[in-house]
Write a protein that holds these residues in place. Structure first.
Motif, short mmCIF file in Angstrom:
data_model
loop_
_atom_site.label_atom_id
_atom_site.label_comp_id
_atom_site.label_asym_id
_atom_site.label_seq_id
_atom_site.Cartn_x
_atom_site.Cartn_y
_atom_site.Cartn_z
N GLU A 258 -0.89 0.07 -10.59
CA GLU A 258 -1.79 0.86 -11.44
C GLU A 258 -1.80 0.31 -12.86
O GLU A 258 -2.86 0.23 -13.50
CB GLU A 258 -1.31 2.32 -11.45
CG GLU A 258 -1.47 3.03 -10.11
CD GLU A 258 -0.75 4.38 -10.09
OE1 GLU A 258 -1.07 5.21 -9.22
OE2 GLU A 258 0.16 4.59 -10.93
N HIS B 230 0.20 2.81 -3.35
CA HIS B 230 -0.93 3.70 -3.02
C HIS B 230 -2.28 3.06 -3.37
O HIS B 230 -3.22 3.74 -3.75
CB HIS B 230 -0.80 5.06 -3.72
CG HIS B 230 0.55 5.68 -3.56
ND1 HIS B 230 1.03 6.10 -2.33
CD2 HIS B 230 1.54 5.94 -4.46
CE1 HIS B 230 2.24 6.60 -2.48
NE2 HIS B 230 2.58 6.51 -3.75
N ARG B 231 -2.33 1.75 -3.25
CA ARG B 231 -3.58 1.02 -3.44
C ARG B 231 -3.47 -0.32 -2.71
O ARG B 231 -2.38 -0.77 -2.39
CB ARG B 231 -3.92 0.82 -4.91
CG ARG B 231 -2.94 0.03 -5.71
CD ARG B 231 -3.45 -0.27 -7.13
NE ARG B 231 -3.82 0.93 -7.84
CZ ARG B 231 -4.97 1.08 -8.51
NH1 ARG B 231 -5.85 0.09 -8.52
NH2 ARG B 231 -5.24 2.19 -9.16
N PHE B 232 -4.63 -0.94 -2.48
CA PHE B 232 -4.67 -2.18 -1.72
C PHE B 232 -4.22 -3.34 -2.60
O PHE B 232 -4.89 -3.69 -3.57
CB PHE B 232 -6.09 -2.42 -1.19
CG PHE B 232 -6.25 -3.69 -0.40
CD1 PHE B 232 -5.55 -3.89 0.78
CD2 PHE B 232 -7.10 -4.69 -0.84
CE1 PHE B 232 -5.70 -5.06 1.51
CE2 PHE B 232 -7.27 -5.86 -0.12
CZ PHE B 232 -6.56 -6.04 1.06
N ALA C 144 -3.80 -2.86 -13.03
CA ALA C 144 -5.22 -2.58 -12.78
C ALA C 144 -5.88 -2.03 -14.04
O ALA C 144 -7.03 -2.38 -14.36
CB ALA C 144 -5.36 -1.59 -11.62
N THR D 65 0.56 -8.35 -7.57
CA THR D 65 -0.09 -7.52 -8.59
C THR D 65 -0.39 -8.27 -9.87
O THR D 65 -1.11 -7.76 -10.73
CB THR D 65 0.83 -6.33 -8.95
OG1 THR D 65 2.07 -6.86 -9.46
CG2 THR D 65 1.11 -5.44 -7.76
N TYR E 233 0.83 -1.20 0.00
CA TYR E 233 0.00 0.00 0.00
C TYR E 233 0.88 1.26 0.00
O TYR E 233 0.58 2.23 -0.72
CB TYR E 233 -0.92 0.01 1.22
CG TYR E 233 -1.89 1.17 1.20
CD1 TYR E 233 -3.07 1.11 0.48
CD2 TYR E 233 -1.60 2.36 1.88
CE1 TYR E 233 -3.95 2.17 0.43
CE2 TYR E 233 -2.47 3.43 1.86
CZ TYR E 233 -3.64 3.33 1.12
OH TYR E 233 -4.50 4.40 1.08
#
Length: 415
Positions: free
Chosen positions: A284, A232-234, A287, A239, A228
């Motif tokens: 990111e 800056h994400r869960f 995602a 990934t 995190y």
């Protein structure tokens, strides 16, 4: 120690000798291919933390893979032994040999001692569990942790004490740092066991199970917090699912990592798209690709179903990758043909064992089936390009095949 345990440990020792001999005979420890795991391990030793090249981006902080295997490689690089990858492969030989004992005990507990004996003999000489000891990849490490978690779950329910619950939590948490699919596999097996119990006994195991879950979460938490902070994400564990889901579901998808022309799937992206993705951090980037893949799946449900069926076939038989491209194919062609020769008889025997287990060991069968389904689904909907993906649950097939062999042995003795 009873007679059965002594026999299992003897088989474990024999399995270890076979695996150590294979490491030296195959002689792939001086300068092996280490892929992204070696990159991260060298960066760890150099003080750069968990950083790597990743796919479609520059070298930067990564969670493409869970940390346990890169840490194992980094440890042997850090202590400076003359042949660090020989040490890694010998450790893998030891872990692979321990699977003999673990699967023998599990099979004896959920089936019977004859099935446990046959399972242990099968694991002792099972070629993939011998061969992959020489490969610098997480195959053996994940197979060991999956077997260990399976063992601990089974023996927790045999006697659901607080101590065994604590052991389950620790082993499950460490296992998640080796194989994230255990996030789904373990709860499913726990629920199957829980509903098998009498209603009056179910609630006795609720609090121990809650404690095990908490312990597992606490072990994983530092890695999740690190992810995190970095992304800056869960990102609870890794990934890579978004990347793999996109590679398996796009206009050029084949079910494995390459197009039918042998082109790596990321090369199908236009240069401006690659530049944009490279500007994002790893989480990111994948995602974004995952969202695009879902959009494609919604627009092409029939094609998604077709690819899913192909991927299941590729996972449980063999991917055609080695016939299409030589890139990243490090094994000789005969290796893949031998995998066919081993896998097809194993699947036939396992299917016969499944039918027998349905008649006589239905609860054990449900547990084995959930284990197989849990490890099939992530690859069925993404990509199934490497034979090592199924290695962690091939011992389940060996157990089911052992049910068939034990039944044949019993019938032969009765004639």
């Amino acid at each position: 120690m009873n007679r059965f345990d002594r026999f299992l440990w003897l088989l474990t020792l024999i399995g270890l000798l076979i695996r150590v001999a294979a490491v030296f005979v195959l002689n792939d420890y001086r300068a092996p291919i280490t892929a992204e795991y070696g990159i991260v391990a060298h960066n760890l030793v150099a003080g750069k933390g968990f950083t790597g090249g990743g796919w479609l981006g520059p070298e930067q902080p990564t969670a493409l893979n869970t940390p346990l295997y890169p840490l194992l490689l980094a440890f042997w690089l850090w202590i400076g032994v003359p042949l660090p990858f020989l040490a890694v492969e010998l450790v893998q030989a030891a872990l692979s040999a321990l699977i003999v004992y673990l699967i023998g005990k599990v099979a004896a507990q959920i089936f019977n001692h004859v099935v446990g004996t046959v399972s242990a003999i099968g694991i002792t000489v099972y070629p993939p569990l011998i061969y992959f000891c020489k490969q610098v990849s997480p195959a053996i490490l994940t197979a060991f942790w999956v077997a260990l978690v399976f063992y601990v779950v089974v023996f927790f329910f045999a006697q659901p004490t607080g101590g065994r619950a604590a052991l389950l939590g620790v082993v499950w948490g460490m296992g998640l740092l080796a194989e994230p699919i255990l996030l789904a596999a373990v709860p499913g097996v726990i629920l199957l066991y829980w509903f098998r119990q009498a209603p009056s006994e179910r609630w006795c195991s609720v609090w121990p199970l809650a404690g095990a879950l908490l312990l597992a979460a606490l072990i994983v938490l530092p890695w999740t917090v690190r992810n995190y902070v970095v992304f800056h994400r869960f990102v609870p564990l890794k990934t890579s699912f978004g990347l793999n889901f996109w590679m398996g579901n796009n206009p050029n998808a084949t079910g494995f990592l390459y197009t039918m022309a042998g082109e790596p799937m990321p090369h199908t992206l236009p240069p401006e798209r690659v530049a944009y993705l490279a500007s994002l951090n790893e989480a990111e980037r994948y995602a974004v690709l995952q969202r695009e893949a879902w959009q494609w799946v919604i627009a092409h449900p029939d094609r998604f179903l077709e690819l899913t069926i192909k991927r299941i076939g590729y996972l449980w038989l063999i991917s055609p990758t080695f016939q299409i491209t030589a890139e990243n194919i490090v094994e000789p062609s005969y290796f893949y043909l031998l995998r066919y020769a081993i896998q097809i008889p194993l699947l036939i025997l396992a299917l016969i064992g499944l039918i027998i287990a349905y008649r006589h060991y239905r609860a054990a069968l449900l547990i084995c089936l959930w284990w197989l389904v849990a490890f099939t689904m992530p690859y069925a909907i993404s990509v199934a390009g490497n034979t090592r993906y199924r290695l962690p649950v091939e011992p389940v097939l060996v157990m089911l095949a052992a049910v068939a062999c034990a039944a044949a042995l019993s019938r032969w003795r009765s004639t």
